[in-house]
Design an enzyme around this catalytic site. Sequence first.
Site, short mmCIF file in Angstrom:
data_model
loop_
_atom_site.label_atom_id
_atom_site.label_comp_id
_atom_site.label_asym_id
_atom_site.label_seq_id
_atom_site.Cartn_x
_atom_site.Cartn_y
_atom_site.Cartn_z
N LEU A 290 0.84 -1.21 0.00
CA LEU A 290 0.00 0.00 0.00
C LEU A 290 0.87 1.25 0.00
O LEU A 290 2.06 1.19 0.31
CB LEU A 290 -0.91 -0.04 1.23
CG LEU A 290 -1.93 -1.20 1.18
CD1 LEU A 290 -2.45 -1.55 2.56
CD2 LEU A 290 -3.06 -0.86 0.23
N PRO A 291 0.26 2.42 -0.34
CA PRO A 291 1.09 3.62 -0.50
C PRO A 291 1.88 4.01 0.76
O PRO A 291 3.06 4.32 0.67
CB PRO A 291 0.07 4.71 -0.86
CG PRO A 291 -1.09 3.98 -1.44
CD PRO A 291 -1.13 2.64 -0.74
N THR B 107 6.31 0.65 2.24
CA THR B 107 7.29 1.42 3.01
C THR B 107 6.52 2.32 3.96
O THR B 107 5.74 3.18 3.51
CB THR B 107 8.14 2.29 2.06
OG1 THR B 107 8.74 1.45 1.07
CG2 THR B 107 9.23 3.02 2.82
N LYS C 155 15.17 0.09 5.01
CA LYS C 155 14.59 0.72 3.82
C LYS C 155 14.75 2.23 3.85
O LYS C 155 15.11 2.86 2.86
CB LYS C 155 13.11 0.31 3.72
CG LYS C 155 12.32 1.02 2.64
CD LYS C 155 12.75 0.64 1.24
CE LYS C 155 11.99 1.46 0.21
NZ LYS C 155 12.45 1.22 -1.15
N LYS D 92 7.97 11.07 0.53
CA LYS D 92 7.46 10.33 1.69
C LYS D 92 8.61 9.61 2.41
O LYS D 92 8.74 9.69 3.63
CB LYS D 92 6.42 9.30 1.23
CG LYS D 92 5.84 8.46 2.35
CD LYS D 92 5.13 7.21 1.85
CE LYS D 92 6.09 6.08 1.63
NZ LYS D 92 5.46 4.79 1.35
P1 NAD Z 1 0.88 2.79 -5.94
O1 NAD Z 1 0.28 4.06 -5.47
O2 NAD Z 1 1.17 2.61 -7.39
O3 NAD Z 1 -0.03 1.55 -5.48
C1 NAD Z 1 -0.73 1.48 -4.28
C2 NAD Z 1 -2.01 0.73 -4.56
O4 NAD Z 1 -2.71 0.61 -3.31
C3 NAD Z 1 -2.95 1.45 -5.53
O5 NAD Z 1 -3.33 0.57 -6.56
C4 NAD Z 1 -4.14 1.85 -4.65
O6 NAD Z 1 -5.38 1.84 -5.35
C5 NAD Z 1 -4.09 0.77 -3.59
N1 NAD Z 1 -4.78 1.15 -2.36
C6 NAD Z 1 -4.68 2.31 -1.67
N2 NAD Z 1 -5.45 2.28 -0.57
C7 NAD Z 1 -6.07 1.06 -0.58
C8 NAD Z 1 -6.99 0.42 0.28
N3 NAD Z 1 -7.45 1.03 1.37
N4 NAD Z 1 -7.41 -0.82 -0.05
C9 NAD Z 1 -6.94 -1.45 -1.16
N5 NAD Z 1 -6.06 -0.89 -2.02
C10 NAD Z 1 -5.63 0.35 -1.72
O7 NAD Z 1 2.21 2.60 -5.07
P2 NAD Z 1 3.48 1.71 -5.47
O8 NAD Z 1 4.41 2.53 -6.29
O9 NAD Z 1 3.03 0.38 -5.93
O10 NAD Z 1 4.17 1.59 -4.02
C11 NAD Z 1 3.62 0.77 -3.01
C12 NAD Z 1 4.55 0.78 -1.83
O11 NAD Z 1 5.85 0.30 -2.24
C13 NAD Z 1 4.79 2.17 -1.24
O12 NAD Z 1 4.84 2.09 0.15
C14 NAD Z 1 6.12 2.59 -1.85
O13 NAD Z 1 6.81 3.51 -1.03
C15 NAD Z 1 6.84 1.27 -1.94
N6 NAD Z 1 7.84 1.18 -3.00
C16 NAD Z 1 7.58 1.63 -4.26
C17 NAD Z 1 8.55 1.52 -5.25
C18 NAD Z 1 8.33 2.02 -6.66
O14 NAD Z 1 9.28 2.06 -7.46
N7 NAD Z 1 7.08 2.37 -7.04
C19 NAD Z 1 9.79 0.94 -4.95
C20 NAD Z 1 10.02 0.45 -3.65
C21 NAD Z 1 9.03 0.57 -2.69
#
Ligand code: NAD
Length: 293
Positions: free
Chosen positions: A65-66, A96, A171, A245
């Site tokens: 999740l975000p 994260t 992380k 963030k």
């Molecule tokens: P994103 O915003 O693309 O995806 C998050 C998903 O969670 C979305 O599809 C959203 O609809 C869903 N969501 C939000 N609230 C929800 C709820 N209450 N119930 C169900 N679904 C819900 O984010 P991301 O880029 O996939 O990143 C996810 C996590 O991974 C974050 O914590 C980010 O910091 C970490 N991260 C991301 C990356 C990257 O390159 N994108 C790399 C390493 C770590």
Amino acid sequence: MAKIGFIGLGHMGNPMARNLTKAKHDVHVFDLDQSAIDTAVKAGCIAAASALEAATAKDFIITMLPAGKQVRSILLGDNGLMAQLTEPSFFIDCSTVDIATALGLHAAATVNGHSVLDAPVSGGVTGAESRTLTFMVGGLVDAFEKAKPILACMGKNIFHAGAATHGQAAKMCNNLMLGIHMIGTSEAFILAEKLGLSAETLHQIASASSGQSWALSKYCPAPILPGTPACNNYKAGFAAAMMLKDLNLAIEAAHHCDTSLPLTEKAGYLYDDFCKEHADVDFSGIIEFLKTR
Ligand code: NAD
């Protein structure tokens, strides 16, 4: 074959869930965004109508999740999954999040005999797609060993960072380096251009010299590496808002332990400014913003 509930199918979660199905696991998925569920279903996942349905009677429940806010709302409190699932369940939070949220998950787990790991990742969307993520895992050794084969379906390097919350600690330390490296790398390419040195030449020389970093060699902010956001109009990838963030998580954690991180704070100010208009842009797009300063 394990039964897995997977909640959060964004940039990272979708390819991670897909890789679990490719490894022949039974993956039940939920996201607030129906199109994200549809994409996962096309790849062989099974749609769930709610987070609770995705999580019920599963061997592992993975959240991606975000931020801490969404993790707390899905997992904690009276309506959270940890309270709703009265049978002992195994939660792996790959999002994260801040240390307090991670600590809250580990504390809440004891109530219904759940197991919990904080298991954030590094490697970006490319790593999620190519199954080469690095997992940094905090929690009990026994739980880590049980989860390792599942994490290995989504990543290449699976580290036990230590006790509860140490995955998140690793992380945030990693990402504060990344945020600073990306700004430093961008500044180097901006200066090189002004000095008449080509981006390709700088990339070749610095990649074999002491300026080398992941930001340079795998995720260069100058548009010279095919497949990077820089070569795709800075489409995320890892959104600038996510980097902001993560920098704020590190700054907050440092305040709690009376430590100062002057360069991380400076990087945070720059990303904060960049995000005012470009929060959804890939974090490497900060090179274009720095050119205007
Ligand atoms: P994103 O915003 O693309 O995806 C998050 C998903 O969670 C979305 O599809 C959203 O609809 C869903 N969501 C939000 N609230 C929800 C709820 N209450 N119930 C169900 N679904 C819900 O984010 P991301 O880029 O996939 O990143 C996810 C996590 O991974 C974050 O914590 C980010 O910091 C970490 N991260 C991301 C990356 C990257 O390159 N994108 C790399 C390493 C770590």
